[in-house]
Design a protein around this motif. Structure first.
Motif, PDB file in Angstrom:
ATOM      1  N   VAL A   1       0.843  -1.198   0.000  1.00  0.00           N
ATOM      2  CA  VAL A   1       0.000   0.000   0.000  1.00  0.00           C
ATOM      3  C   VAL A   1       0.877   1.247   0.000  1.00  0.00           C
ATOM      4  O   VAL A   1       0.677   2.178  -0.799  1.00  0.00           O
ATOM      5  CB  VAL A   1      -0.939   0.002   1.229  1.00  0.00           C
ATOM      6  N   PHE A   2       1.856   1.265   0.898  1.00  0.00           N
ATOM      7  CA  PHE A   2       2.765   2.409   0.984  1.00  0.00           C
ATOM      8  C   PHE A   2       3.543   2.585  -0.316  1.00  0.00           C
ATOM      9  O   PHE A   2       3.737   3.723  -0.791  1.00  0.00           O
ATOM     10  CB  PHE A   2       3.727   2.227   2.158  1.00  0.00           C
ATOM     11  N   GLU A   3       3.990   1.487  -0.901  1.00  0.00           N
ATOM     12  CA  GLU A   3       4.766   1.558  -2.137  1.00  0.00           C
ATOM     13  C   GLU A   3       3.967   2.230  -3.254  1.00  0.00           C
ATOM     14  O   GLU A   3       4.487   3.079  -3.996  1.00  0.00           O
ATOM     15  CB  GLU A   3       5.176   0.147  -2.562  1.00  0.00           C
ATOM     16  N   ILE A   4       2.682   1.846  -3.394  1.00  0.00           N
ATOM     17  CA  ILE A   4       1.845   2.432  -4.450  1.00  0.00           C
ATOM     18  C   ILE A   4       1.610   3.911  -4.179  1.00  0.00           C
ATOM     19  O   ILE A   4       1.706   4.748  -5.087  1.00  0.00           O
ATOM     20  CB  ILE A   4       0.509   1.664  -4.550  1.00  0.00           C
ATOM     21  N   GLU A   5       1.314   4.241  -2.930  1.00  0.00           N
ATOM     22  CA  GLU A   5       1.084   5.651  -2.604  1.00  0.00           C
ATOM     23  C   GLU A   5       2.355   6.468  -2.837  1.00  0.00           C
ATOM     24  O   GLU A   5       2.296   7.600  -3.352  1.00  0.00           O
ATOM     25  CB  GLU A   5       0.628   5.771  -1.145  1.00  0.00           C
ATOM     26  N   TYR A   6       3.498   5.934  -2.460  1.00  0.00           N
ATOM     27  CA  TYR A   6       4.768   6.620  -2.674  1.00  0.00           C
ATOM     28  C   TYR A   6       5.046   6.818  -4.162  1.00  0.00           C
ATOM     29  O   TYR A   6       5.528   7.878  -4.587  1.00  0.00           O
ATOM     30  CB  TYR A   6       5.891   5.829  -2.013  1.00  0.00           C
ATOM     31  N   LYS A   7       4.740   5.793  -4.957  1.00  0.00           N
ATOM     32  CA  LYS A   7       4.972   5.852  -6.397  1.00  0.00           C
ATOM     33  C   LYS A   7       4.249   7.038  -7.025  1.00  0.00           C
ATOM     34  O   LYS A   7       4.761   7.679  -7.955  1.00  0.00           O
ATOM     35  CB  LYS A   7       4.513   4.544  -7.043  1.00  0.00           C
ATOM     36  N   PHE A   8       3.052   7.324  -6.505  1.00  0.00           N
ATOM     37  CA  PHE A   8       2.262   8.427  -7.063  1.00  0.00           C
ATOM     38  C   PHE A   8       2.280   9.655  -6.150  1.00  0.00           C
ATOM     39  O   PHE A   8       1.378  10.488  -6.194  1.00  0.00           O
ATOM     40  CB  PHE A   8       0.821   7.967  -7.306  1.00  0.00           C
ATOM     41  N   SER A   9       3.333   9.744  -5.333  1.00  0.00           N
ATOM     42  CA  SER A   9       3.568  10.912  -4.468  1.00  0.00           C
ATOM     43  C   SER A   9       2.382  11.217  -3.561  1.00  0.00           C
ATOM     44  O   SER A   9       2.123  12.381  -3.236  1.00  0.00           O
ATOM     45  CB  SER A   9       3.904  12.139  -5.329  1.00  0.00           C
ATOM     46  N   PHE A  10       1.629  10.161  -3.186  1.00  0.00           N
ATOM     47  CA  PHE A  10       0.489  10.280  -2.277  1.00  0.00           C
ATOM     48  C   PHE A  10      -0.594  11.221  -2.829  1.00  0.00           C
ATOM     49  O   PHE A  10      -1.393  11.773  -2.064  1.00  0.00           O
ATOM     50  CB  PHE A  10       0.937  10.760  -0.895  1.00  0.00           C
ATOM     51  N   LYS A  11      -0.633  11.388  -4.163  1.00  0.00           N
ATOM     52  CA  LYS A  11      -1.629  12.262  -4.786  1.00  0.00           C
ATOM     53  C   LYS A  11      -2.881  11.455  -5.113  1.00  0.00           C
ATOM     54  O   LYS A  11      -2.842  10.486  -5.874  1.00  0.00           O
ATOM     55  CB  LYS A  11      -1.052  12.899  -6.051  1.00  0.00           C
ATOM     56  N   LYS A  12      -3.998  11.876  -4.527  1.00  0.00           N
ATOM     57  CA  LYS A  12      -5.249  11.135  -4.614  1.00  0.00           C
ATOM     58  C   LYS A  12      -5.688  10.903  -6.054  1.00  0.00           C
ATOM     59  O   LYS A  12      -6.100   9.793  -6.417  1.00  0.00           O
ATOM     60  CB  LYS A  12      -6.339  11.877  -3.835  1.00  0.00           C
ATOM     61  N   ILE A  13      -5.630  11.928  -6.870  1.00  0.00           N
ATOM     62  CA  ILE A  13      -6.109  11.817  -8.254  1.00  0.00           C
ATOM     63  C   ILE A  13      -5.320  10.761  -9.015  1.00  0.00           C
ATOM     64  O   ILE A  13      -5.891   9.926  -9.738  1.00  0.00           O
ATOM     65  CB  ILE A  13      -6.019  13.177  -8.967  1.00  0.00           C
ATOM     66  N   LYS A  14      -4.011  10.765  -8.868  1.00  0.00           N
ATOM     67  CA  LYS A  14      -3.174   9.798  -9.586  1.00  0.00           C
ATOM     68  C   LYS A  14      -3.411   8.367  -9.088  1.00  0.00           C
ATOM     69  O   LYS A  14      -3.402   7.414  -9.866  1.00  0.00           O
ATOM     70  CB  LYS A  14      -1.694  10.175  -9.453  1.00  0.00           C
ATOM     71  N   ILE A  15      -3.643   8.214  -7.791  1.00  0.00           N
ATOM     72  CA  ILE A  15      -3.900   6.886  -7.242  1.00  0.00           C
ATOM     73  C   ILE A  15      -5.241   6.359  -7.733  1.00  0.00           C
ATOM     74  O   ILE A  15      -5.379   5.185  -8.096  1.00  0.00           O
ATOM     75  CB  ILE A  15      -3.832   6.921  -5.702  1.00  0.00           C
ATOM     76  N   ILE A  16      -6.240   7.235  -7.776  1.00  0.00           N
ATOM     77  CA  ILE A  16      -7.557   6.838  -8.288  1.00  0.00           C
ATOM     78  C   ILE A  16      -7.460   6.438  -9.756  1.00  0.00           C
ATOM     79  O   ILE A  16      -8.070   5.450 -10.196  1.00  0.00           O
ATOM     80  CB  ILE A  16      -8.584   7.977  -8.092  1.00  0.00           C
ATOM     81  N   GLU A  17      -6.681   7.184 -10.536  1.00  0.00           N
ATOM     82  CA  GLU A  17      -6.487   6.836 -11.953  1.00  0.00           C
ATOM     83  C   GLU A  17      -5.823   5.468 -12.081  1.00  0.00           C
ATOM     84  O   GLU A  17      -6.194   4.670 -12.936  1.00  0.00           O
ATOM     85  CB  GLU A  17      -5.644   7.909 -12.637  1.00  0.00           C
ATOM     86  N   TYR A  18      -4.863   5.196 -11.223  1.00  0.00           N
ATOM     87  CA  TYR A  18      -4.178   3.902 -11.223  1.00  0.00           C
ATOM     88  C   TYR A  18      -5.153   2.771 -10.912  1.00  0.00           C
ATOM     89  O   TYR A  18      -5.174   1.733 -11.593  1.00  0.00           O
ATOM     90  CB  TYR A  18      -3.048   3.946 -10.203  1.00  0.00           C
ATOM     91  N   LEU A  19      -5.969   2.952  -9.890  1.00  0.00           N
ATOM     92  CA  LEU A  19      -6.942   1.921  -9.507  1.00  0.00           C
ATOM     93  C   LEU A  19      -7.990   1.722 -10.595  1.00  0.00           C
ATOM     94  O   LEU A  19      -8.387   0.583 -10.880  1.00  0.00           O
ATOM     95  CB  LEU A  19      -7.609   2.300  -8.183  1.00  0.00           C
ATOM     96  N   SER A  20      -8.444   2.795 -11.186  1.00  0.00           N
ATOM     97  CA  SER A  20      -9.439   2.691 -12.263  1.00  0.00           C
ATOM     98  C   SER A  20      -8.866   1.985 -13.465  1.00  0.00           C
ATOM     99  O   SER A  20      -9.568   1.214 -14.139  1.00  0.00           O
ATOM    100  CB  SER A  20      -9.929   4.092 -12.665  1.00  0.00           C
ATOM    101  N   ASP A  21      -7.600   2.224 -13.743  1.00  0.00           N
ATOM    102  CA  ASP A  21      -6.942   1.563 -14.871  1.00  0.00           C
ATOM    103  C   ASP A  21      -6.837   0.048 -14.632  1.00  0.00           C
ATOM    104  O   ASP A  21      -7.011  -0.756 -15.561  1.00  0.00           O
ATOM    105  CB  ASP A  21      -5.555   2.157 -15.082  1.00  0.00           C
ATOM    106  N   ILE A  22      -6.585  -0.348 -13.409  1.00  0.00           N
ATOM    107  CA  ILE A  22      -6.520  -1.771 -13.074  1.00  0.00           C
ATOM    108  C   ILE A  22      -7.878  -2.425 -13.317  1.00  0.00           C
ATOM    109  O   ILE A  22      -7.972  -3.507 -13.919  1.00  0.00           O
ATOM    110  CB  ILE A  22      -6.083  -1.960 -11.617  1.00  0.00           C
ATOM    111  N   ASP A  23      -8.949  -1.772 -12.880  1.00  0.00           N
ATOM    112  CA  ASP A  23     -10.291  -2.328 -13.086  1.00  0.00           C
ATOM    113  C   ASP A  23     -10.636  -2.401 -14.561  1.00  0.00           C
ATOM    114  O   ASP A  23     -11.253  -3.367 -15.028  1.00  0.00           O
ATOM    115  CB  ASP A  23     -11.328  -1.473 -12.361  1.00  0.00           C
ATOM    116  N   ALA A  24     -10.232  -1.376 -15.307  1.00  0.00           N
ATOM    117  CA  ALA A  24     -10.545  -1.351 -16.745  1.00  0.00           C
ATOM    118  C   ALA A  24      -9.851  -2.497 -17.484  1.00  0.00           C
ATOM    119  O   ALA A  24     -10.419  -3.115 -18.386  1.00  0.00           O
ATOM    120  CB  ALA A  24     -10.144  -0.011 -17.347  1.00  0.00           C
ATOM    121  N   LYS A  25      -8.632  -2.794 -17.092  1.00  0.00           N
ATOM    122  CA  LYS A  25      -7.864  -3.859 -17.751  1.00  0.00           C
ATOM    123  C   LYS A  25      -8.382  -5.251 -17.387  1.00  0.00           C
ATOM    124  O   LYS A  25      -8.101  -6.218 -18.094  1.00  0.00           O
ATOM    125  CB  LYS A  25      -6.392  -3.750 -17.381  1.00  0.00           C
ATOM    126  N   SER A  26      -9.122  -5.338 -16.279  1.00  0.00           N
ATOM    127  CA  SER A  26      -9.635  -6.646 -15.863  1.00  0.00           C
ATOM    128  C   SER A  26     -10.933  -6.996 -16.598  1.00  0.00           C
ATOM    129  O   SER A  26     -11.437  -8.093 -16.469  1.00  0.00           O
ATOM    130  CB  SER A  26      -9.886  -6.659 -14.366  1.00  0.00           C
TER     131      SER A  26
END
Length: 297
Positions: free
Chosen positions: A272-297
């Motif tokens: 969890v920390f690694e993903i948040e760190y990767k996107f500099s703890f920015k909510k919008i970027k994390i949400i985009e990342y999660l949405s992209d995972i769902d879209a690819k599934s």
């Protein structure tokens, strides 16, 4: 035999468990349906040799694979049951199932909770926060579906009316600890996604489709996820090993609680920390990342 019960099982490279599982399930019903994720070992050869009906489907997560199995189940039965490939049912539970399922064919009951215990390195674990675990594993055909989660998926009922059975089934995986830790490393990826979804995406949980038991478990897990990161696995370990008496399960209890409760949960938090760190703890970027995972599934 229970004529109005079909059993669905997911497999991927389960040659080590498969014959044990099929011998066990054939004591209940011949209506066994396997959904395989393109195994590369002898799983398919075993199924063909034993004339077990199966289909293969690309694996995305357990939830989607279970729902595929439910939707394509070739058996028209009153009851559907889900069993994992590394599980087996006690003789007492088999006897109880034969009575309860037949007696409730025409009742308002549409689901049964079963009690699972872990057999770890030859020892039955009786204590800790996961022993036993109550799981909805049998439901009336057409009334159950798996919730759409990446981890800790559950069968939910349209209008729950359930009973609890008295006897146990067992989680008895006979792979070695190297396999176990590799599997849980992959599980931790999915668990981290679910935690981040709860934190950053306000999902509409349809609580009227869950039993009171599942709502309580959901609330407890939500509470756990609100405890500060890295502290919560330590507190959970102390709760399981000391307060829930995991210490009484001996060396295997110590190993289980250290690996399953402390190490695994700490690994999840690290991811969890690694993903948040990767996107500099920015909510919008994390949400985009999660949405992209769902879209690819």
């Amino acid at each position: 035999m229970i004529p109005n019960l079909s059993i669905i099982v997911l497999t991927y490279n389960e040659e080590i468990h498969l014959n044990r599982l099929l011998d066990n399930l054939c004591l209940i019903t011949p209506k066994i349906y396997i959904v395989d994720s393109f195994s590369t070992d002898s799983t398919i050869a075993i199924l063909k040799n034993r004339n077990i009906i199966f289909k293969q489907n690309k694996f995305v997560n357990h939830s989607k694979q279970i729902n595929f199995a439910i939707e394509t189940n070739p058996f028209d039965t009153v009851w559907t049951m889900r069993v994992d490939a590394d599980e087996w049912l006690s003789n007492d539970l088999i006897y109880e199932l034969k009575s309860k399922l037949i007696d409730n064919e025409n009742s308002s009951i549409n689901g049964f909770y079963l009690k699972r215990k872990v057999l770890f390195l030859g020892k039955e674990l009786n204590f800790g926060n996961l022993n036993p675990m109550w799981l909805l594993r049998i439901w009336r055909n057409g009334e159950g579906i798996c919730n759409d989660k990446w981890m800790d998926e559950k069968i939910v009922l349209k209008n729950p009316s359930t009973l609890k059975l008295n006897n146990v089934f067992y989680d008895k995986n006979i792979n070695d600890l190297t396999w176990w830790t590799q599997k849980h490393n992959l599980y931790a990826n999915r668990e981290a996604i679910e935690i981040l979804k709860e934190k950053y995406i306000k999902r509409n949980i349809i609580r009227e489709k869950a039993s009171n038991r599942d709502i309580i478990l959901f609330s407890l897990k939500s509470f756990y996820n609100k405890v500060p990161i890295f502290i919560r696995p330590i507190l959970l370990f102390l709760y399981s090993y000391i307060f829930r008496l995991g210490i009484l399960d001996g060396k295997q209890g110590l190993m289980w609680n250290t690996l399953q409760v402390l190490w695994y949960r700490f690994l999840v938090d690290s991811k969890v920390f690694e993903i948040e760190y990767k996107f500099s703890f920015k909510k919008i970027k994390i949400i985009e990342y999660l949405s992209d995972i769902d879209a690819k599934s």
